[in-house]
Design a protein around this motif. Structure first.
Motif, PDB file in Angstrom:
ATOM      1  N   GLN A   1      55.142  38.069  50.569  1.00 15.55           N
ATOM      2  CA  GLN A   1      53.785  38.562  50.356  1.00 15.55           C
ATOM      3  C   GLN A   1      53.138  37.877  49.159  1.00 15.55           C
ATOM      4  N   TYR A   2      51.928  37.370  49.340  1.00 17.52           N
ATOM      5  CA  TYR A   2      51.162  36.835  48.213  1.00 17.52           C
ATOM      6  C   TYR A   2      50.658  37.978  47.352  1.00 17.52           C
ATOM      7  N   LEU A   3      50.849  37.838  46.040  1.00 14.92           N
ATOM      8  CA  LEU A   3      50.318  38.779  45.060  1.00 14.92           C
ATOM      9  C   LEU A   3      49.518  37.981  44.036  1.00 14.92           C
ATOM     10  N   ALA A   4      48.267  38.321  43.866  1.00 11.98           N
ATOM     11  CA  ALA A   4      47.412  37.569  42.944  1.00 11.98           C
ATOM     12  C   ALA A   4      47.877  37.752  41.508  1.00 11.98           C
ATOM     13  N   PRO A   5      48.119  36.665  40.767  1.00 12.17           N
ATOM     14  CA  PRO A   5      48.547  36.787  39.368  1.00 12.17           C
ATOM     15  C   PRO A   5      47.484  37.395  38.455  1.00 12.17           C
ATOM     16  N   SER A   6      46.212  37.215  38.803  1.00 10.44           N
ATOM     17  CA  SER A   6      45.133  37.780  37.990  1.00 10.44           C
ATOM     18  C   SER A   6      43.886  37.916  38.862  1.00 10.44           C
ATOM     19  N   LYS A   7      42.850  38.523  38.322  1.00  4.54           N
ATOM     20  CA  LYS A   7      41.603  38.691  39.070  1.00  4.54           C
ATOM     21  C   LYS A   7      40.851  37.374  39.236  1.00  4.54           C
TER      22      LYS A   7
ATOM     23  N   THR B   1      37.999  38.675  41.575  1.00  3.95           N
ATOM     24  CA  THR B   1      38.131  40.034  42.082  1.00  3.95           C
ATOM     25  C   THR B   1      37.726  41.021  40.995  1.00  3.95           C
ATOM     26  N   GLU B   2      36.915  42.013  41.339  1.00  2.74           N
ATOM     27  CA  GLU B   2      36.497  43.002  40.357  1.00  2.74           C
ATOM     28  C   GLU B   2      37.452  44.189  40.309  1.00  2.74           C
ATOM     29  N   VAL B   3      37.900  44.628  41.479  1.00  2.00           N
ATOM     30  CA  VAL B   3      38.830  45.765  41.552  1.00  2.00           C
ATOM     31  C   VAL B   3      40.015  45.340  42.402  1.00  2.00           C
ATOM     32  N   ALA B   4      41.187  45.297  41.795  1.00  2.00           N
ATOM     33  CA  ALA B   4      42.379  44.903  42.538  1.00  2.00           C
ATOM     34  C   ALA B   4      42.762  45.994  43.533  1.00  2.00           C
ATOM     35  N   PRO B   5      43.112  45.620  44.766  1.00  2.90           N
ATOM     36  CA  PRO B   5      43.505  46.627  45.756  1.00  2.90           C
ATOM     37  C   PRO B   5      44.808  47.308  45.364  1.00  2.90           C
TER      38      PRO B   5
END
Length: 366
Positions: A283-289, A51-55
């Motif tokens: 809710q899933y939350l991405a640990p990093s990009k 991911t380049e820009v986290a939402p």
């Protein structure tokens, strides 16, 4: 350059197969070496596009702040006994609240996992041999903390003949010896290829709650749970319940990875058909990009519908909410308390806005 929109089908839009040559070129880690981020997920069957820009997170994704002194005290106790927690290793957003409340979920069998799940922040690699002192240290720490309810989980240990079931059993035995009034919940791996020996061990030396996370809907398994099998996880839960009908079974999974609401209802149907008693949905939350991207932020109203559906199916207790995790206030769920409600801001986003794509993100790919 073209834009790739993240949609509800991440296996098609945000992932792509890893070429065999690229997989072969990756160096095998040394024993004890931790692989994280890109190094961890580079060899999974369906490659993650970073991911380049986290939402931007909506207002209901909020972490409760707690006493830093208590957090540091818990961490100091754990380090002194050479112990790990999934709270730290998986970068759980609830760590300040739980540590501040004097609770922690112990992660045994080291801090290196033999699986490469792209949603998880626990390091991958070749684990060290089991620490034979770990069961004693875990039991002593639980006793020192005066816990009345302890959650014990682990990394996957596919390198062990029993998948680590015997290690779980020793932790249970030693904890009961030092803290006879403490309830013990174990959150186990899938023991794939070792189910029967693991069941034999953990039926004989049983916890108070048997928990195993199924993580996501079956359509997304190849992308997000490589090395695991949906039906195998269901069978593990059902077979344990059949052999210990006196004990509650528990299962957790995430939303926001690309599943549909109908798929979540079908998953709840499957859990009920396999005799699960307690369910957690978060809710899933991405640990990093470098991890699997968040497909969407699920509105609290949708979580409410999942709890209502679970109640209709007859589960003993269903906790569903943005910040719910499998071991989050596990004692409260065990005793039948209702799920805590999310914190809302002054201008919450409506579900209609969510469905209109207000929080769908874009990333640029070559």
């Amino acid at each position: 350059m073209t834009d790739v929109v993240q949609t509800h089908n991440p296996t098609a839009e945000t992932t792509r197969p890893t070429p065999p040559a690229a997989r072969a070129a990756v160096r095998r880690p040394e024993v004890g070496e931790k692989l994280r981020g890109h190094d961890k997920v580079s060899r999974i069957p369906i490659k993650i596009i970073p991911t380049e820009v986290a939402p931007k997170k909506p207002d209901w994704i909020r972490v409760k702040l707690s006493s830093s002194a208590e957090v540091e005290r818990i961490k100091s106790t754990l380090r002194r006994n050479n112990l790990y927690t999934v709270c730290e290793e998986a970068a759980c957003p609830n760590l300040p609240e739980c540590f501040g409340d004097g609770t922690a979920t112990f992660m045994i069998m080291g801090d290196i996992c033999t699986r490469r799940c792209p949603f998880c922040d626990v390091a991958h690699g070749r684990p060290r041999p089991l620490d034979t002192d770990e069961p004693r240290h875990t039991a002593e720490t639980i006793s020192d903390m005066g816990l009345k309810y302890a959650v014990i989980t682990s990394v996957d240990r596919d390198d062990l003949v029993d998948g680590g079931a015997g290690h779980f059993a020793e932790v249970i035995e030693r904890t009961r010896a030092l803290s006879p009034n403490c309830l013990i919940e174990i959150l186990v791996p899938d023991f794939r290829g070792r189910m029967q020996i693991a069941l034999d061990t953990l039926v004989e030396t049983a916890p108070d709650v048997f928990n195993h996370n199924i993580e996501t809907v079956p359509r997304l398994y190849k992308a997000f749970r490589p090395g695991s099998d949906y039906q195998h996880s269901l069978d593990l839960l059902k077979q344990y319940k059949a052999r210990r009908p006196d004990l509650p079974t528990k299962c957790g999974f995430m939303v926001g990875l690309g599943e549909t609401e109908e798929e979540v209802y079908a998953l709840l149907d499957d859990l009920k058909a396999h005799d699960v008693d307690l369910v957690t949905i978060g809710q899933y939350l991405a640990p990093s990009k470098s991890h699997a991207p968040v497909d969407r932020f699920v509105h609290p109203d949708e979580f409410d519908r999942y709890m209502a559906y679970g109640k209709k199916l007859g589960f003993f207790n269903v906790w569903a909410g943005p910040m719910v995790r499998s071991s989050y206030f596990a004692d409260r769920q065990y005793y039948g308390e209702p799920c805590p409600r999310p914190i809302r801001g002054k201008n919450p986003v409506s579900e209609a806005d969510m469905k209109a794509g207000a929080l769908v993100s874009k990333q640029t790919a070559c």
